[in-house]
Design an enzyme around this catalytic site. Sequence first.
Site, PDB file in Angstrom:
ATOM      1  N   LYS A   1       0.418  -1.245   0.093  1.00  0.00           N
ATOM      2  CA  LYS A   1       0.202  -0.242  -0.005  1.00  0.00           C
ATOM      3  C   LYS A   1       1.235   1.545  -0.151  1.00  0.00           C
ATOM      4  CE  LYS A   1      -1.557  -0.756   4.559  1.00  0.00           C
ATOM      5  NZ  LYS A   1      -1.164  -2.673   4.146  1.00  0.00           N
TER       6      LYS A   1
ATOM      7  N   ARG B   1      -8.887   1.313   9.410  1.00  0.00           N
ATOM      8  CA  ARG B   1      -8.650  -0.440  10.106  1.00  0.00           C
ATOM      9  C   ARG B   1      -9.880  -1.066  10.881  1.00  0.00           C
ATOM     10  NH1 ARG B   1      -2.260   0.407   9.750  1.00  0.00           N
ATOM     11  NH2 ARG B   1      -1.635  -0.961   9.817  1.00  0.00           N
TER      12      ARG B   1
ATOM     13  N   ARG C   1      11.350  -5.440   4.457  1.00  0.00           N
ATOM     14  CA  ARG C   1      10.931  -4.607   4.435  1.00  0.00           C
ATOM     15  C   ARG C   1      12.204  -3.550   4.706  1.00  0.00           C
ATOM     16  NH1 ARG C   1       5.758  -1.785   5.168  1.00  0.00           N
ATOM     17  NH2 ARG C   1       5.778  -2.169   7.143  1.00  0.00           N
TER      18      ARG C   1
ATOM     19  N   ARG D   1      11.972  -1.454  10.477  1.00  0.00           N
ATOM     20  CA  ARG D   1      10.838  -1.065  11.392  1.00  0.00           C
ATOM     21  C   ARG D   1      11.134  -1.752  12.418  1.00  0.00           C
ATOM     22  NH1 ARG D   1       5.011   0.252   8.574  1.00  0.00           N
ATOM     23  NH2 ARG D   1       4.570  -0.876  10.305  1.00  0.00           N
TER      24      ARG D   1
ATOM     25  N   ARG E   1       0.860  -8.379  13.851  1.00  0.00           N
ATOM     26  CA  ARG E   1      -0.144  -7.206  12.740  1.00  0.00           C
ATOM     27  C   ARG E   1      -1.099  -8.234  11.862  1.00  0.00           C
ATOM     28  NH1 ARG E   1       4.896  -5.101  10.752  1.00  0.00           N
ATOM     29  NH2 ARG E   1       3.852  -3.410   9.663  1.00  0.00           N
TER      30      ARG E   1
HETATM   31  P1  ADP Z   1       2.392  -2.194   3.454  1.00  0.00           P
HETATM   32  O1  ADP Z   1       2.378  -0.125   3.019  1.00  0.00           O
HETATM   33  O2  ADP Z   1       1.077  -2.555   2.442  1.00  0.00           O
HETATM   34  O3  ADP Z   1       2.638  -2.309   4.275  1.00  0.00           O
HETATM   35  P2  ADP Z   1       4.866  -1.699   1.703  1.00  0.00           P
HETATM   36  O4  ADP Z   1       4.402  -1.275   0.446  1.00  0.00           O
HETATM   37  O5  ADP Z   1       5.543  -1.104   2.833  1.00  0.00           O
HETATM   38  O6  ADP Z   1       3.278  -2.531   2.832  1.00  0.00           O
HETATM   39  O7  ADP Z   1       5.660  -3.126   1.385  1.00  0.00           O
HETATM   40  C1  ADP Z   1       6.221  -3.833   1.952  1.00  0.00           C
HETATM   41  C2  ADP Z   1       7.766  -4.724   1.210  1.00  0.00           C
HETATM   42  O8  ADP Z   1       7.405  -5.649   0.226  1.00  0.00           O
HETATM   43  C3  ADP Z   1       8.232  -3.296   1.177  1.00  0.00           C
HETATM   44  O9  ADP Z   1       9.454  -3.752   1.702  1.00  0.00           O
HETATM   45  C4  ADP Z   1       8.417  -3.413  -0.178  1.00  0.00           C
HETATM   46  O10 ADP Z   1       9.486  -2.460  -0.693  1.00  0.00           O
HETATM   47  C5  ADP Z   1       8.052  -4.443  -0.766  1.00  0.00           C
HETATM   48  N1  ADP Z   1       6.961  -4.196  -1.771  1.00  0.00           N
HETATM   49  C6  ADP Z   1       5.833  -3.405  -2.069  1.00  0.00           C
HETATM   50  N2  ADP Z   1       5.345  -4.076  -3.400  1.00  0.00           N
HETATM   51  C7  ADP Z   1       5.687  -5.119  -4.000  1.00  0.00           C
HETATM   52  C8  ADP Z   1       5.369  -5.715  -4.896  1.00  0.00           C
HETATM   53  N3  ADP Z   1       4.794  -5.525  -6.172  1.00  0.00           N
HETATM   54  N4  ADP Z   1       6.509  -6.980  -5.662  1.00  0.00           N
HETATM   55  C9  ADP Z   1       7.139  -7.249  -4.195  1.00  0.00           C
HETATM   56  N5  ADP Z   1       8.350  -6.058  -3.110  1.00  0.00           N
HETATM   57  C10 ADP Z   1       7.395  -5.674  -3.164  1.00  0.00           C
HETATM   58  P1  AMP Z   2       1.417   0.650   8.874  1.00  0.00           P
HETATM   59  O1  AMP Z   2       2.262   1.940   9.231  1.00  0.00           O
HETATM   60  O2  AMP Z   2       0.170   1.161   8.781  1.00  0.00           O
HETATM   61  O3  AMP Z   2       1.520  -0.602   9.076  1.00  0.00           O
HETATM   62  O4  AMP Z   2       1.282   1.040  10.783  1.00  0.00           O
HETATM   63  C1  AMP Z   2       2.180   0.204  11.245  1.00  0.00           C
HETATM   64  C2  AMP Z   2       0.902   0.997  13.028  1.00  0.00           C
HETATM   65  O5  AMP Z   2       0.319   1.890  13.084  1.00  0.00           O
HETATM   66  C3  AMP Z   2      -0.063  -0.110  13.317  1.00  0.00           C
HETATM   67  O6  AMP Z   2       1.334  -1.508  13.649  1.00  0.00           O
HETATM   68  C4  AMP Z   2      -0.428  -0.002  14.234  1.00  0.00           C
HETATM   69  O7  AMP Z   2      -0.450   0.141  15.896  1.00  0.00           O
HETATM   70  C5  AMP Z   2      -0.574   1.777  14.107  1.00  0.00           C
HETATM   71  N1  AMP Z   2      -1.972   1.998  13.486  1.00  0.00           N
HETATM   72  C6  AMP Z   2      -1.558   2.480  12.094  1.00  0.00           C
HETATM   73  N2  AMP Z   2      -2.243   3.304  10.844  1.00  0.00           N
HETATM   74  C7  AMP Z   2      -3.691   2.308  12.406  1.00  0.00           C
HETATM   75  C8  AMP Z   2      -4.679   3.146  12.035  1.00  0.00           C
HETATM   76  N3  AMP Z   2      -6.186   3.115  11.305  1.00  0.00           N
HETATM   77  N4  AMP Z   2      -5.514   2.838  13.625  1.00  0.00           N
HETATM   78  C9  AMP Z   2      -5.337   1.626  13.998  1.00  0.00           C
HETATM   79  N5  AMP Z   2      -3.662   2.514  14.539  1.00  0.00           N
HETATM   80  C10 AMP Z   2      -3.285   2.203  13.806  1.00  0.00           C
END
Ligand code: ADP
Ligand code: AMP
Length: 211
Positions: free
Chosen positions: A15, A89, A128, A161, A172
Amino acid sequence: MKKILIFLGPPGAGKGTQSQLLQERNNYLQLSTGDLLREAVKEQTQLGLKAKSFMEQGKLVPDDLIIQLIDQKIQEIPDKNLILDGFPRTISQAEALDKLLENQNLKIDAVILFDIDQEEVVKRLSGRRVCQKCGAVYHIVYNPPREDGICDKCGGKLIQREDDKEEVIRKRLEVYNSQTIPLVEYYQDILIKIDATLDKEEVYKKIISVV
Ligand code: ADP
Ligand code: AMP
């Protein structure tokens, strides 16, 4: 504000990556509650102090804190297309968002569901890396930086992270399954499911073709 999109899907579905692409290439603005919360934790604001332990444990931050945060942020948004990344969420966050938008005569255009299985998500999250300075997202195998550990965009240091450690990832995903999945039904009329297992440019093309 023009279009409003919600990006829905498990952590690690891509995302944030897609939000950043749309922000760079199209007239979109990413509003990520995760990024806002991490910023608040770093700055040790009131919100950050309250949110920290929930985030470390992979739990959701309480709805009232999140809704307050979004309420304030949405008022500051310039005239751009908006991506809500990682919000709502829970059902009560979705209901609060509906009210908030209604008050401003706005509506959600589409909810994009990032479809991917959990095994793949674990691989993505454990590899990541994010830029400490600008927040750009990388993956050690799927999307590596040109130079190990260094951000291509700003030269900042890449870090893992805290919540991308194995035990927290499991928690999660559990939280996603129990608290966030119900939103798929809540948004069924405006939901567009995309195959998030594809390569990032392919996913980008799919999103552009549906929005
Ligand atoms: P989210 O925001 O949904 O938690 P991220 O965008 O941070 O996910 O992506 C999670 C991990 O997967 C990152 O390390 C990113 O570089 C990798 N990633 C994102 N999109 C793809 C894809 N289409 N194919 C392979 N790896 C991806
Ligand atoms: P994310 O970066 O989206 O993976 O979020 C990281 C962490 O932030 C999550 O595991 C939650 O602890 C908190 N968080 C982010 N967005 C929300 C939301 N909409 N509601 C509750 N907690 C959130």
